[in-house]
Structures are given as C-alpha cells and as structure tokens.
Design an enzyme around this catalytic site. Structure first.
Site, PDB file in Angstrom:
ATOM      1  N   SER A  58      -0.418-103.752 108.396  1.00 16.77           N
ATOM      2  CA  SER A  58      -1.322-102.953 107.546  1.00 16.77           C
ATOM      3  C   SER A  58      -0.795-103.105 106.006  1.00 16.77           C
ATOM      4  O   SER A  58      -1.588-102.535 105.332  1.00 16.77           O
ATOM      5  CB  SER A  58      -1.112-101.441 108.205  1.00 16.77           C
ATOM      6  OG  SER A  58      -0.132-100.841 107.727  1.00 16.77           O
ATOM      7  N   LYS A 126       2.934 -96.794 103.736  1.00 15.50           N
ATOM      8  CA  LYS A 126       1.824 -97.128 102.848  1.00 15.50           C
ATOM      9  C   LYS A 126       2.172 -97.260 101.503  1.00 15.50           C
ATOM     10  O   LYS A 126       3.320 -96.949 101.012  1.00 15.50           O
ATOM     11  CB  LYS A 126       0.627 -96.146 103.178  1.00 15.50           C
ATOM     12  CG  LYS A 126       0.319 -95.942 104.862  1.00 15.50           C
ATOM     13  CD  LYS A 126      -0.267 -97.026 105.216  1.00 15.50           C
ATOM     14  CE  LYS A 126      -0.755 -97.115 106.652  1.00 15.50           C
ATOM     15  NZ  LYS A 126      -1.305 -98.281 107.400  1.00 15.50           N
TER      16      LYS A 126
END
Length: 238
Positions: A58, A126
């Site tokens: 990701s 993230k």
C-alpha cells in the site's frame, strides 16, 4: 627505632577483623545483566524507537513489501503504550494509549505508524494527507486540498482513467474538512491502499511515531540465494 607509619598499635591487624567479600555467582550476574538489558529494551521500544516490517504494497514505491524500518516514537511527544503486555491496570487513572505531552505537531506529508481505528490490535503505516483545518477531496483518483489540485509527488497510480469508479471512495471521496485533533491518512499506492478514504480519520493519540529509515529489506519474490535489496539499506523514508 621509629615505628612504621602504616601500623596502628591501638588496633588489631585489618586482616584479622575484615569479613570475607561476598562474591556473586556467575548465574546471578548473568541474570541481573539480562534483566537490566530486557528492561532497557522494553523502555526503548515503548517510548523511543521500534522496528516494523512492511507486509503489504500500500505504500509502494516509497516502502516495499519486505522492507524493515525504524520508527521514531518520541518525535511527536511521550505517548503511553496501549497496554502493558496486554493488560491495562488502573485503567481509570492511567491514560493508556494517550500522549502525556507533545513535542511537535504531526506534519502533512509525514509517513507515520498508527493504531488502526477499526481494529486497535493492528498497526498501520500511511502518509498524512490532511491535517486539522484541511479540506480533502478526491476526484477521478486525484487529490484536491482546500479546493485546489494538491502537490502530491509521492502518489503512485496503477489504474487507467477508464477504470475509475464513481461510487468508489478510492476514486471519489469527500469533500471532508479535517477536524481538530484528527488526521486523514492515505497510502502512496493510491489504487491499492485501504486507507482513510474507506474507514475515516485517525485521532492524534493513535499516532505512534514517524518512519525514519530502512535498515533491512528482503525480497521474498526475488531470485538468487540471498534476495536482499542492498540498495535500500539506510534509505531515509520521506
């Protein structure tokens, strides 16, 4: 004849009254050294730095599957762990999982590790896309911040324009104004990231630290006897 300077005639010789020194056994010395080292390791891991392994794509290409990173857990402040080996004693008196005090704010663009809001047993990594006061919108996969197309140099896309879906938060999201004490996180691999577009915002107290550098990288799909990515060693995460 003069008396020796080191002799005291009014007392007995030192060797006759001193008790023999108690020597620690080797097992006790090793045990004490191990306990001290373990305590220091727990303190360092809890409050200062911690190692993490990247399990998914990701954050590609910034972070690859198999990258091992060091995270600075003290940069934003002193945060108590979420529990003590799974226990939360004195839960009403000890602010487990909260910051006791803060050093600096979480900045837009930081790559951070945080407690995953839908499942507190998991940690996610993230990039901070929206800080308090930002209005974030995604249109056709592109990021807009405060009404303008954002400078988004770390974003990576794999889908073509005709693959975008109007009803998917991956491609169309917001507009959402980030409230105080909250942050919006997204993965750099925008088309392959399960992030804030799907499950919402991250509270300030859930942010555990900022990624610093890669200290090891192993390509499990690589070829050769030792598929090590030598070129990623000591690479700063930015």
């Amino acid at each position: 004849m003069p008396e020796p300077l080191l002799k005291n005639q009014n007392s007995s010789p030192a060797t006759s009254s001193a008790e023999p020194a108690v020597e620690k056994s080797a097992a006790r010395e090793y045990s004490e050294a191990f306990i001290i080292a373990l305590a220091l390791a727990i303190i360092l891991r809890t409050f200062f730095v911690q190692a993490y392994k990247i399990p998914s794509g990701s954050m590609e290409p910034t972070l690859l599957i198999g990258d091992h990173i060091i995270v600075n857990k003290l940069i934003y402040g002193l945060r108590l762990p979420d529990s003590f080996f799974g226990f939360t004693p004195l839960e009403n008196k000890i602010p487990w999982g909260h910051y006791l005090f803060q050093f600096e704010p979480v900045h837009r663009g930081d790559v951070v590790v945080f407690v995953f809001p839908p499942d507190p047993t998991k940690d996610f990594i993230k990039r901070v896309i929206g800080v308090p006061g930002d209005t974030i919108e995604v249109k056709d996969g592109k990021l807009y911040r405060n009404g303008s197309l954002a400078d988004d140099p770390h974003a990576h896309f794999e889908l073509t324009p005709d693959q975008r879906q109007q009803n998917s938060p991956r491609d169309y999201f917001g507009p959402l104004k980030v409230p105080p004490g909250q942050y919006l996180m997204m993965g750099d691999n925008r088309d392959r990231s399960y992030d804030g577009r799907f499950w919402g915002l991250v509270d300030r107290d859930l942010v555990e630290g900022r990624a610093m550098f890669i200290y090891w990288s192993w390509d499990s799909d690589g070829t050769g006897f030792l598929p090590i990515r030598w070129n990623r060693f000591a690479k700063v995460v930015d």
